[in-house]
Design an enzyme around this catalytic site. Sequence first.
Site, short mmCIF file in Angstrom:
data_model
loop_
_atom_site.label_atom_id
_atom_site.label_comp_id
_atom_site.label_asym_id
_atom_site.label_seq_id
_atom_site.Cartn_x
_atom_site.Cartn_y
_atom_site.Cartn_z
N CYS A 1 0.79 -1.24 0.00
CA CYS A 1 0.00 0.00 0.00
C CYS A 1 0.82 1.28 0.00
O CYS A 1 0.27 2.37 -0.08
CB CYS A 1 -0.95 -0.01 1.20
SG CYS A 1 -1.81 -1.58 1.38
N HIS B 1 -3.32 8.37 5.83
CA HIS B 1 -3.52 7.05 5.21
C HIS B 1 -4.97 6.62 5.50
O HIS B 1 -5.68 6.21 4.59
CB HIS B 1 -2.51 6.06 5.77
CG HIS B 1 -2.52 4.73 5.06
ND1 HIS B 1 -2.36 4.58 3.70
CD2 HIS B 1 -2.68 3.46 5.54
CE1 HIS B 1 -2.42 3.30 3.38
NE2 HIS B 1 -2.61 2.60 4.47
N HIS C 1 -9.58 2.25 -0.74
CA HIS C 1 -8.13 2.08 -0.58
C HIS C 1 -7.61 1.43 -1.86
O HIS C 1 -7.92 0.27 -2.14
CB HIS C 1 -7.85 1.20 0.63
CG HIS C 1 -6.39 1.01 0.92
ND1 HIS C 1 -5.38 1.66 0.25
CD2 HIS C 1 -5.75 0.22 1.82
CE1 HIS C 1 -4.22 1.30 0.72
NE2 HIS C 1 -4.40 0.42 1.68
#
Lengths: 399, 332, 84
Positions: free
Chosen positions: A162, A295, A330
């Site tokens: 990620c 995030h 995400h």
Amino acid sequence: MSGRIFITGIGITSAIGMDVASSLDSLIKMRHGMTLPTFLPTRHADFHVGEVKASNNELCTILEMKKNFPVSRTTLLGCVAGAEAIAMSGIKPETIRNELHFINGTSVSAMDISEKAFQKMIGGESVDYQRWFSRHDCGKTTDFISEYLGFKNLTTTISTACSSGANSIMQAGRNIKHGIYDLALAGGTDALSLFTLNGFNSLKILDKDWCKPFDIDRKGLNLGEGAAYLLLESEKSILKTGSKPLAELAGFGNANDAYHQTASSPEGIGATLAMQKAFETSAIKPGSIDYINAHGTGTENNDHSESIAIRNVFGDKTPAYSSTKAYTGHTLAAAGALEAVISVLAIRENLVFPNLNLDTPIDIIGAPVLKLENKAVNTVLSNSFGFGGNCTSLIFRTV
Amino acid sequence: MKTYITSSATVLPSAKTVGANENSAYLSDVNYAEYIEPKLLRRMSKVIRMSVAAAKIALREAGLENPEAILVGTGLGCLTDTQRFLTDMCSAEEGVLSPTAFIQSTHNTIAGQIGLLLECNGYNSTYSDRAHSFEQALLDAQLHLLEGSDNILVGAADETVDLVENVVRSINETGNSSGVTKDYFLGEGSSFFVVSDKKKLNSIELKGLKLMPRTNPSELQAVLTDFLSSHSIAPNEIDLIILGDWPNTGDKYYAAFREVFNNSIPTAFYKKQSGHYFTSSAYALHLGCHILRTQSIPESISGTHPPEQILQNILIYNHYKANKHSFCLISK
Amino acid sequence: MGQFINKLKLEIIEALNLEGVEPDEIDASAPLFNSSLGLDSIDALELIVLLERNYGIKVTDPDEGREIFHSVNTIAEFVKANQK
């Protein structure tokens, strides 16, 4: 020359828009892109995801691409966003094809294609391996996008889950700062896949419903897909290309949490170190940050850990902050790049984009920004944290 | 600024050796329990076990507890766990699935696990770009040294599974088979290095590293000639060339490369030991370092003209399907 | 119950990849987590998968999971009480 790193083009495609203009419009109008799956052929049809609103055929049409083999959606999204970043700079691609370094982050790469072939194999069908698997790997995804965009120079592919997109931007930044090269297209791309949807589901960190980053009742993340790239130039390059800087990449930092394979440490060690390193490389102080694009995935673990880390770095003076993942989902390897583009837009437009779908904030650093805010945004901190404890923070500044 | 390889280590389960008196550069049979405690070892697939062991040996030989950064290259990542999760997912039709294979399947699990075991909070990154995966990690290591860091742990690994064997065999059989001979085999292995800008007792200097994208043979020769002269080395000062080729493939790039040197230049073919995998060039570098330290070339990889003189400069060349070319120049 | 406990131990050893651990090394009444076995949150998820795959029992509440997975004995009791 100064070692400064200028951003002269941005490109983005995600659930909230096919390009920069439509994405900015969505961000301003607080219009998220989370829906039930329409393109992803999953049994988990009740899970909210952030799909790019175009089928693979539609993407091929946009790209004027005809291929006699299945092309990965990850690749298609990368081509769309990469082309926009170059176009925005006004630089003619053929004038930079031997100079530009393409640095791409991806974790899914062509798994969306490979998993289809695998299903056929499990079902007893025979499969043409060349057709289905020869473009599976991350490096091939990068090569494909690079060739489509007409580049002839070296590529680099980073795969750190990620934080891949953010790490690609950081890597380009470091190389430009130290004069290794002068011109780079950096960012990331990942499409939705059954592999990742089922993988995250097996970890029980997905929320079926629309995710709630930084909310006390958050249940998990929603997956998304997308691609985004920044065109980065040194001062020397800008003198040659004549492009106009949109913003500056002022600082970057990467650190490892070294706590657990997937979970973040409760004390936010890696995140704290990454932010601190970004400040060290930038000569910017925490007090100068106008906005943090967090995030903020919406998992119980990340949002707690990241809040602690923000408190470690900013004390009781947390700047305006939000997660934009309730807009886009995400997007894994693309996330850091998507959010870099969003950070640049925040600076260009003097806007702080809101944290959607929050009712009750966690009581660690106060609530995030809940409505679109008009204020001077000169410096932005953007966080991206991945599996394997990989933590990256980027700092952007106005020019 | 100079770059030195302080130490290196390789685990190479696929190694093929010929001859009883091989001076083995690598470990093929490792008791992983010596390097990894059981509660962590239990989840680790081949590629991770090999890498943790090779990383720990390299650090031990460098006399280090912890590096300042960890950089890893891998062409195909953690295939065993990728295949396991895919098989599970397809068989269960997206039903109840075990998470372990999923979390072990991401490419940066190798670097992440090494960081976790060493409790290293330093910079950590993973490159995955076919036959440039290791080289990109090595370039990043050099950039770290330039930025003032030291003692960078850099390495690369790839593993093979049945599916890969089938895919590659199928692709080779359909005629996309440059570089394939009867000697060709798929390998797997992991090689790790500690690099520093300070020379130590057994250091080998990494004098030059040059990557090229897709190119043609005459352009390759021009770049090679420039590369050598930029390091003030004449072709006849190269004591050994180590190639990512097998003997007699007719590959025009390796042929063009060799034309720059004398016909009688000592030549070694590292893939005769390691087999082909995207990051096998990391083994080539480790092998080159080993050869410079021991001044002897394993029989099984030596192609032509064993040298009589002291080995001082070694040049490694590799490419993948006319793309991802790399030159690596090391000196004692 | 003794035979079932042994079977369950073997299933746990397999599901959690506890290489080299023998059933009689696991005390059925001792805590599984915070023990020398070094189990973590991923193992808890694997135990949930084991219950569903082998016994058809779904555990959805993580707090409930914490109590069920306390020891081999508590898992065995839960399975006996809920097995379909």
